[in-house]
Write a protein that holds these residues in place. Structure first.
Motif, short mmCIF file in Angstrom:
data_model
loop_
_atom_site.label_atom_id
_atom_site.label_comp_id
_atom_site.label_asym_id
_atom_site.label_seq_id
_atom_site.Cartn_x
_atom_site.Cartn_y
_atom_site.Cartn_z
N PRO A 115 -5.12 3.71 -12.65
CA PRO A 115 -6.39 3.78 -13.38
C PRO A 115 -6.23 3.15 -14.76
CG PRO A 115 -5.29 5.90 -13.38
CD PRO A 115 -4.50 5.03 -12.47
N SER A 116 -7.33 2.89 -15.41
CA SER A 116 -7.29 2.21 -16.72
C SER A 116 -6.58 3.05 -17.77
CB SER A 116 -8.72 1.90 -17.18
OG SER A 116 -9.49 3.09 -17.26
N ASP A 117 -6.57 4.36 -17.60
CA ASP A 117 -5.90 5.24 -18.57
C ASP A 117 -4.58 5.76 -18.03
OD1 ASP A 117 -7.00 6.80 -16.60
OD2 ASP A 117 -7.70 8.38 -17.96
N ALA A 118 -3.90 4.96 -17.21
CA ALA A 118 -2.67 5.40 -16.55
C ALA A 118 -1.61 5.87 -17.53
CB ALA A 118 -2.12 4.28 -15.67
N THR A 162 0.80 -1.22 0.00
CA THR A 162 0.00 0.00 0.00
C THR A 162 0.84 1.27 0.00
OG1 THR A 162 -0.14 0.05 2.42
CG2 THR A 162 -1.87 -1.15 1.23
N LEU A 163 2.14 1.16 0.28
CA LEU A 163 2.98 2.35 0.39
C LEU A 163 3.68 2.71 -0.91
CD1 LEU A 163 4.51 1.95 3.95
CD2 LEU A 163 2.30 2.88 3.23
N TRP A 164 3.38 1.98 -1.99
CA TRP A 164 4.02 2.26 -3.29
C TRP A 164 2.95 2.47 -4.36
CZ3 TRP A 164 9.22 2.94 -3.17
CH2 TRP A 164 9.88 2.46 -2.04
N THR A 165 1.84 3.02 -3.96
CA THR A 165 0.69 3.19 -4.83
C THR A 165 0.51 4.65 -5.23
OG1 THR A 165 -0.73 3.48 -2.91
CG2 THR A 165 -0.51 1.23 -3.77
N VAL A 166 -0.35 4.87 -6.19
CA VAL A 166 -0.73 6.24 -6.55
C VAL A 166 -1.34 6.94 -5.34
CG1 VAL A 166 -2.13 7.66 -8.09
CG2 VAL A 166 -1.11 5.53 -8.94
N ALA A 167 -2.16 6.22 -4.60
CA ALA A 167 -2.81 6.81 -3.42
C ALA A 167 -1.78 7.26 -2.38
CB ALA A 167 -3.77 5.80 -2.80
N PRO A 215 5.16 -2.83 -16.02
CA PRO A 215 4.54 -2.97 -14.69
C PRO A 215 3.82 -1.69 -14.29
CG PRO A 215 6.90 -2.62 -14.46
CD PRO A 215 6.63 -2.73 -15.94
N LEU A 216 2.64 -1.84 -13.72
CA LEU A 216 1.83 -0.70 -13.31
C LEU A 216 1.65 -0.70 -11.80
CD1 LEU A 216 -1.04 -0.88 -15.97
CD2 LEU A 216 1.04 0.51 -16.06
N PRO A 217 1.42 0.45 -11.20
CA PRO A 217 1.05 0.48 -9.78
C PRO A 217 -0.23 -0.32 -9.56
CG PRO A 217 1.51 2.69 -10.60
CD PRO A 217 1.48 1.80 -11.79
N LEU A 231 4.35 9.90 -10.90
CA LEU A 231 3.84 10.78 -11.96
C LEU A 231 2.33 10.95 -11.85
CD1 LEU A 231 5.82 9.59 -15.12
CD2 LEU A 231 5.78 11.93 -14.22
N LEU A 232 1.63 9.84 -11.67
CA LEU A 232 0.17 9.90 -11.59
C LEU A 232 -0.30 10.64 -10.34
CD1 LEU A 232 -0.64 6.26 -12.75
CD2 LEU A 232 -0.95 8.36 -14.07
N ALA A 233 0.56 10.69 -9.33
CA ALA A 233 0.21 11.40 -8.09
C ALA A 233 0.52 12.89 -8.18
CB ALA A 233 0.96 10.79 -6.92
N GLY A 234 1.08 13.33 -9.31
CA GLY A 234 1.32 14.76 -9.49
C GLY A 234 2.73 15.23 -9.26
N TRP A 235 3.67 14.31 -9.05
CA TRP A 235 5.07 14.67 -8.89
C TRP A 235 5.76 14.77 -10.26
CZ3 TRP A 235 7.23 15.58 -4.08
CH2 TRP A 235 6.50 15.13 -2.96
N ALA A 236 6.75 15.64 -10.37
CA ALA A 236 7.72 15.54 -11.44
C ALA A 236 8.74 14.50 -11.01
CB ALA A 236 8.40 16.89 -11.67
N VAL A 237 9.18 13.65 -11.93
CA VAL A 237 9.97 12.48 -11.55
C VAL A 237 11.26 12.43 -12.34
CG1 VAL A 237 9.96 9.96 -11.29
CG2 VAL A 237 7.84 11.25 -11.00
N GLY A 238 12.34 12.05 -11.66
CA GLY A 238 13.63 11.98 -12.32
C GLY A 238 14.46 10.80 -11.84
#
Length: 277
Positions: A263-266, A177-182, A257-259, A211-218
């Motif tokens: 969501p279906s449109d991730a 649960t700690l590596w999810t979009v939520a 691999p997806l979180p 990314l899906l949670a709104g962060w810029a990622v590097g």
């Protein structure tokens, strides 16, 4: 070495030796070693404290305090390294507000019994024992606070924006649960405008969740046998090596691999992230 005792009836952690020869602590419940590659002190210093430019940010005049969220206190290595930087700075530097999140304190309890091996000696050890006893310890330079219990519930109660986040829980296998979009959305909610997040994971699923949670990622710094880790930030300009369209192209592979809560449109949403504009 014999296992140490956690705060409950049975041992929850034991001391082991890493492949590189360093001592580390293994959680018997999670079945994983904390900082398994190069050992806890080296990883804490290089991957979290140095990479986050903690010393520079404390001395840069950003404000009267700098708030660091230490997610996954474990044996306390990241907290120890951050606190050591703060305690060594002059009075004019910003004060460190260090908030450690943990639900199982057996790792820190065991590390304190083997203080020299894990850096817990003298005043830092006294501070850690006070933290365990009172959930807080304060000096002129550092206010260290412990938040116990479920991480997502605990993050939901926080009202002080974070300037830096060290995201260091056990892996998705042990802590799904700690590596999810939520989860990363909750971290993004409490992030201040100049906040940056650092984690040892470089997996596609982790980066996509961020990314899906709104962060810029590097791309984050290498450590031990890890060629990459992950850095994220509220502003893409804070990242030394933002993910580019080359990384984005990998998401078109059928086996990407997806979180777990993607969501279906991730993939479509990831392509619309501002950093890829």
């Amino acid at each position: 070495m014999s296992p140490g005792r956690a705060s409950g009836e049975r041992a929850s952690h034991e001391i082991v030796r890493t492949r590189g020869g360093a001592l580390a602590i293994r959680s018997l419940d999670a079945g994983e070693v904390m900082h398994p590659g190069v050992g806890p002190l080296v990883e804490a210093e290089q991957l979290y404290v140095q990479q986050s430019r903690l010393r520079e940010r404390l001395t840069a005049g950003e404000g009267s305090r700098l708030v660091v969220f230490d997610v996954g206190l474990g044996a306390g290595s990241n907290a120890l390294a951050a606190r050591s930087v703060s305690e060594g700075l002059p009075a004019g530097a910003a004060r460190l507000e260090l908030v450690s999140f943990e639900r199982d304190l057996g790792g820190l309890e065991l590390a304190l019994t083997e203080g020299e091996a894990f850096g817990w000696q003298g005043e830092p050890a006294d501070a850690a024992r006070a933290l365990l006893a009172h959930d807080a310890h304060t000096t002129a330079r550092t206010h260290w606070r412990l938040v116990r219990g479920d991480l997502l519930e605990a993050l939901g109660r926080q009202t002080i924006p974070a300037d830096i986040v060290y995201w260091d829980p056990f892996s998705p296998r042990a802590n799904p649960t700690l590596w999810t979009v939520a989860a990363f959305s909750e971290a993004r909610r409490i992030a201040g405008p100049r906040c940056a997040l650092y984690t040892y994971s470089a997996s596609t699923a982790t980066r996509l969740a961020l990314l899906l949670a709104g962060w810029a990622v590097g791309v984050g710094d290498a450590i031990g046998d890890k060629a990459q880790t992950t850095a994220a930030a509220v502003a893409v300009s804070a990242l030394a090596r933002p993910l580019d369209r080359g990384w984005l192209a990998r998401l078109s592979r059928p086996d990407v691999p997806l979180p777990s809560d993607a969501p279906s449109d991730a993939i479509a949403r990831a392509r619309l992230a501002p950093q890829f504009a």
